[in-house]
Write a protein that holds these residues in place. Structure first.
Motif, PDB file in Angstrom:
ATOM      1  N   GLU A   8       0.851  -1.171   0.000  1.00 39.18           N
ATOM      2  CA  GLU A   8       0.000   0.000   0.000  1.00 39.18           C
ATOM      3  C   GLU A   8       0.898   1.234   0.000  1.00 39.18           C
ATOM      4  OE1 GLU A   8      -2.175  -0.708   3.566  1.00 39.18           O
ATOM      5  OE2 GLU A   8      -3.135  -2.535   2.793  1.00 39.18           O
ATOM      6  N   LYS A   9       0.320   2.399  -0.032  1.00 38.49           N
ATOM      7  CA  LYS A   9       1.124   3.618  -0.050  1.00 38.49           C
ATOM      8  C   LYS A   9       1.899   3.747   1.254  1.00 38.49           C
ATOM      9  CE  LYS A   9       0.951   8.600  -0.876  1.00 38.49           C
ATOM     10  NZ  LYS A   9       0.091   9.774  -1.157  1.00 38.49           N
ATOM     11  N   GLY A  10       3.219   3.561   1.167  1.00 32.82           N
ATOM     12  CA  GLY A  10       4.080   3.697   2.339  1.00 32.82           C
ATOM     13  C   GLY A  10       3.951   2.591   3.355  1.00 32.82           C
ATOM     14  N   VAL A  11       3.265   1.495   2.993  1.00 31.37           N
ATOM     15  CA  VAL A  11       2.998   0.430   3.962  1.00 31.37           C
ATOM     16  C   VAL A  11       3.184  -0.944   3.319  1.00 31.37           C
ATOM     17  CG1 VAL A  11       1.277  -0.636   5.481  1.00 31.37           C
ATOM     18  CG2 VAL A  11       1.356   1.852   5.228  1.00 31.37           C
ATOM     19  N   ILE A  12       3.868  -1.840   4.016  1.00 32.69           N
ATOM     20  CA  ILE A  12       3.879  -3.260   3.677  1.00 32.69           C
ATOM     21  C   ILE A  12       3.011  -3.945   4.721  1.00 32.69           C
ATOM     22  CG2 ILE A  12       5.261  -5.355   3.483  1.00 32.69           C
ATOM     23  CD1 ILE A  12       7.623  -3.579   2.665  1.00 32.69           C
ATOM     24  N   ARG A  13       1.940  -4.568   4.268  1.00 25.82           N
ATOM     25  CA  ARG A  13       0.952  -5.130   5.190  1.00 25.82           C
ATOM     26  C   ARG A  13       0.881  -6.652   5.056  1.00 25.82           C
ATOM     27  NH1 ARG A  13      -3.124  -2.972   7.906  1.00 25.82           N
ATOM     28  NH2 ARG A  13      -2.948  -1.016   6.744  1.00 25.82           N
ATOM     29  N   LEU A  14       0.949  -7.339   6.192  1.00 24.19           N
ATOM     30  CA  LEU A  14       0.644  -8.762   6.235  1.00 24.19           C
ATOM     31  C   LEU A  14      -0.815  -8.894   6.627  1.00 24.19           C
ATOM     32  CD1 LEU A  14       1.320 -11.793   6.212  1.00 24.19           C
ATOM     33  CD2 LEU A  14       2.099 -11.543   8.590  1.00 24.19           C
ATOM     34  N   ALA A  15      -1.631  -9.387   5.714  1.00 26.00           N
ATOM     35  CA  ALA A  15      -3.066  -9.535   5.946  1.00 26.00           C
ATOM     36  C   ALA A  15      -3.393 -11.013   6.096  1.00 26.00           C
ATOM     37  CB  ALA A  15      -3.860  -8.929   4.794  1.00 26.00           C
ATOM     38  N   LEU A  16      -3.845 -11.388   7.279  1.00 27.28           N
ATOM     39  CA  LEU A  16      -4.157 -12.782   7.570  1.00 27.28           C
ATOM     40  C   LEU A  16      -5.638 -12.959   7.821  1.00 27.28           C
ATOM     41  CD1 LEU A  16      -1.331 -13.629  10.163  1.00 27.28           C
ATOM     42  CD2 LEU A  16      -1.317 -14.094   7.705  1.00 27.28           C
ATOM     43  N   THR A  17      -6.147 -14.085   7.353  1.00 27.62           N
ATOM     44  CA  THR A  17      -7.473 -14.536   7.746  1.00 27.62           C
ATOM     45  C   THR A  17      -7.270 -15.827   8.524  1.00 27.62           C
ATOM     46  OG1 THR A  17      -8.489 -13.596   5.767  1.00 27.62           O
ATOM     47  CG2 THR A  17      -9.750 -15.269   6.971  1.00 27.62           C
ATOM     48  N   ILE A  18      -7.666 -15.826   9.794  1.00 24.34           N
ATOM     49  CA  ILE A  18      -7.445 -17.014  10.618  1.00 24.34           C
ATOM     50  C   ILE A  18      -8.756 -17.525  11.185  1.00 24.34           C
ATOM     51  CG2 ILE A  18      -5.133 -16.191  11.221  1.00 24.34           C
ATOM     52  CD1 ILE A  18      -6.147 -15.679  14.058  1.00 24.34           C
ATOM     53  N   ASP A  19      -8.769 -18.814  11.494  1.00 26.29           N
ATOM     54  CA  ASP A  19      -9.911 -19.463  12.123  1.00 26.29           C
ATOM     55  C   ASP A  19      -9.752 -19.301  13.631  1.00 26.29           C
ATOM     56  OD1 ASP A  19     -11.851 -21.090  13.150  1.00 26.29           O
ATOM     57  OD2 ASP A  19     -11.321 -22.861  11.977  1.00 26.29           O
ATOM     58  N   THR A  20     -10.471 -18.347  14.213  1.00 27.91           N
ATOM     59  CA  THR A  20     -10.310 -18.075  15.639  1.00 27.91           C
ATOM     60  C   THR A  20     -10.940 -19.157  16.515  1.00 27.91           C
ATOM     61  OG1 THR A  20     -12.277 -16.651  15.561  1.00 27.91           O
ATOM     62  CG2 THR A  20     -10.112 -15.576  15.357  1.00 27.91           C
ATOM     63  N   ASP A  21     -11.719 -20.045  15.941  1.00 23.72           N
ATOM     64  CA  ASP A  21     -12.217 -21.195  16.703  1.00 23.72           C
ATOM     65  C   ASP A  21     -11.094 -22.212  16.927  1.00 23.72           C
ATOM     66  OD1 ASP A  21     -14.802 -20.208  16.903  1.00 23.72           O
ATOM     67  OD2 ASP A  21     -15.434 -21.154  15.020  1.00 23.72           O
ATOM     68  N   PHE A  22     -10.104 -22.163  16.066  1.00 28.08           N
ATOM     69  CA  PHE A  22      -8.995 -23.113  16.155  1.00 28.08           C
ATOM     70  C   PHE A  22      -7.798 -22.507  16.880  1.00 28.08           C
ATOM     71  CE2 PHE A  22      -5.515 -25.781  14.592  1.00 28.08           C
ATOM     72  CZ  PHE A  22      -6.082 -27.036  14.724  1.00 28.08           C
ATOM     73  N   CYS A  23      -7.628 -21.194  16.745  1.00 27.17           N
ATOM     74  CA  CYS A  23      -6.465 -20.525  17.318  1.00 27.17           C
ATOM     75  C   CYS A  23      -6.842 -19.094  17.681  1.00 27.17           C
ATOM     76  CB  CYS A  23      -5.303 -20.544  16.316  1.00 27.17           C
ATOM     77  SG  CYS A  23      -3.925 -19.475  16.745  1.00 27.17           S
ATOM     78  N   ALA A  24      -6.593 -18.704  18.911  1.00 22.66           N
ATOM     79  CA  ALA A  24      -6.875 -17.345  19.349  1.00 22.66           C
ATOM     80  C   ALA A  24      -5.847 -16.381  18.769  1.00 22.66           C
ATOM     81  CB  ALA A  24      -6.862 -17.264  20.869  1.00 22.66           C
ATOM     82  N   VAL A  25      -6.268 -15.144  18.544  1.00 25.99           N
ATOM     83  CA  VAL A  25      -5.350 -14.124  18.034  1.00 25.99           C
ATOM     84  C   VAL A  25      -4.158 -13.971  18.967  1.00 25.99           C
ATOM     85  CG1 VAL A  25      -5.088 -11.664  17.519  1.00 25.99           C
ATOM     86  CG2 VAL A  25      -7.127 -12.899  16.735  1.00 25.99           C
ATOM     87  N   MET A  26      -4.377 -14.078  20.275  1.00 24.61           N
ATOM     88  CA  MET A  26      -3.279 -13.944  21.233  1.00 24.61           C
ATOM     89  C   MET A  26      -2.240 -15.043  21.062  1.00 24.61           C
ATOM     90  SD  MET A  26      -3.416 -11.180  22.822  1.00 24.61           S
ATOM     91  CE  MET A  26      -2.084 -11.569  23.951  1.00 24.61           C
TER      92      MET A  26
END
Length: 218
Positions: free
Chosen positions: A166-184
């Motif tokens: 993106e403009k001035g940004v390198i972004r890692l965009a993830l879609t995760i299954d939060t039923d299987f793994c918590a964001v924490m």
């Protein structure tokens, strides 16, 4: 004539080291570090530098570093960045690589692992970002979900992983299954990597961002 990325990718000796290094990591219970991983690292590292307007050869050096960066695992997982850099020096020197370019590649390899990594130059920064953003379900080797450790759970939960420019940004965009793994859980094992990505992006004059399920995290 300069040695190209295709020359490196098609080199049978290098392929043997990548294959055997991954066999060792499989025995130790690590996620996939074979041709899929190094190929992705090479591609993303090259694309980062081209996006930033670097010349094609510098971007190609980043791809070469990406392809070679994990060969040191054939020696031992411990200090694999440093042993890999020494191995890469021998390989590239034998192939007649330009000394200045050799130095750039081995510096990047020697500075890619979290314990000792630092984005000392643009190629090293691109390699760090490319390596540390490779999070995906098919890196998990263990087929028994009941015996997954936290690394298996986090990687397996990833349904989609993209590196976006993106403009001035390198972004890692993830879609995760939060039923299987918590964001924490993700942050528990990957926080150091994300901080390293932030430093690498800053070296390149941009910002690193992380989004999980459409929500900005960093």
């Amino acid at each position: 004539m300069s040695v190209t990325f295709d020359d490196i990718r098609q080199n049978a000796e290098i392929a043997a080291y990548i294959r055997k290094a991954d066999e060792s990591l499989a025995a130790l219970g690590y996620t996939e570090h074979s041709f899929a991983h190094v190929g992705r690292a090479a591609d993303v590292a090259r694309r980062i530098l081209l996006w930033l307007g670097c010349d094609a050869r510098t971007a190609e050096l980043a791809a070469i570093a990406g392809w070679l960066h994990d060969i040191g695992n054939v020696v031992n997982r411990i200090d694999h960045a440093q042993s890999g850099a020494v191995m890469a020096f021998r390989i590239l020197d034998k192939l007649g690589f330009d000394p200045e370019e050799t130095a750039t590649v081995i510096t990047a390899i020697g500075n890619h692992d979290e314990g000792t990594a630092f984005p000392v130059n643009a190629v090293a920064a691109a390699l760090i970002l490319a390596d540390k953003t490779d999070v995906r379900a098919n890196r998990v080797r263990n087929k028994d979900k009941t015996t997954f450790d936290i690394h298996d759970r986090v990687n397996f939960s990833v349904k989609e992983s993209q590196v976006l420019f993106e403009k001035g940004v390198i972004r890692l965009a993830l879609t995760i299954d939060t039923d299987f793994c918590a964001v924490m859980d993700y942050f528990e094992i990957f926080l150091d990597r994300m901080i390293l990505c932030r430093k690498a992006a800053e070296k390149l004059g941009v910002r690193f961002a992380l989004s999980i399920n459409g929500q900005a995290m960093l």
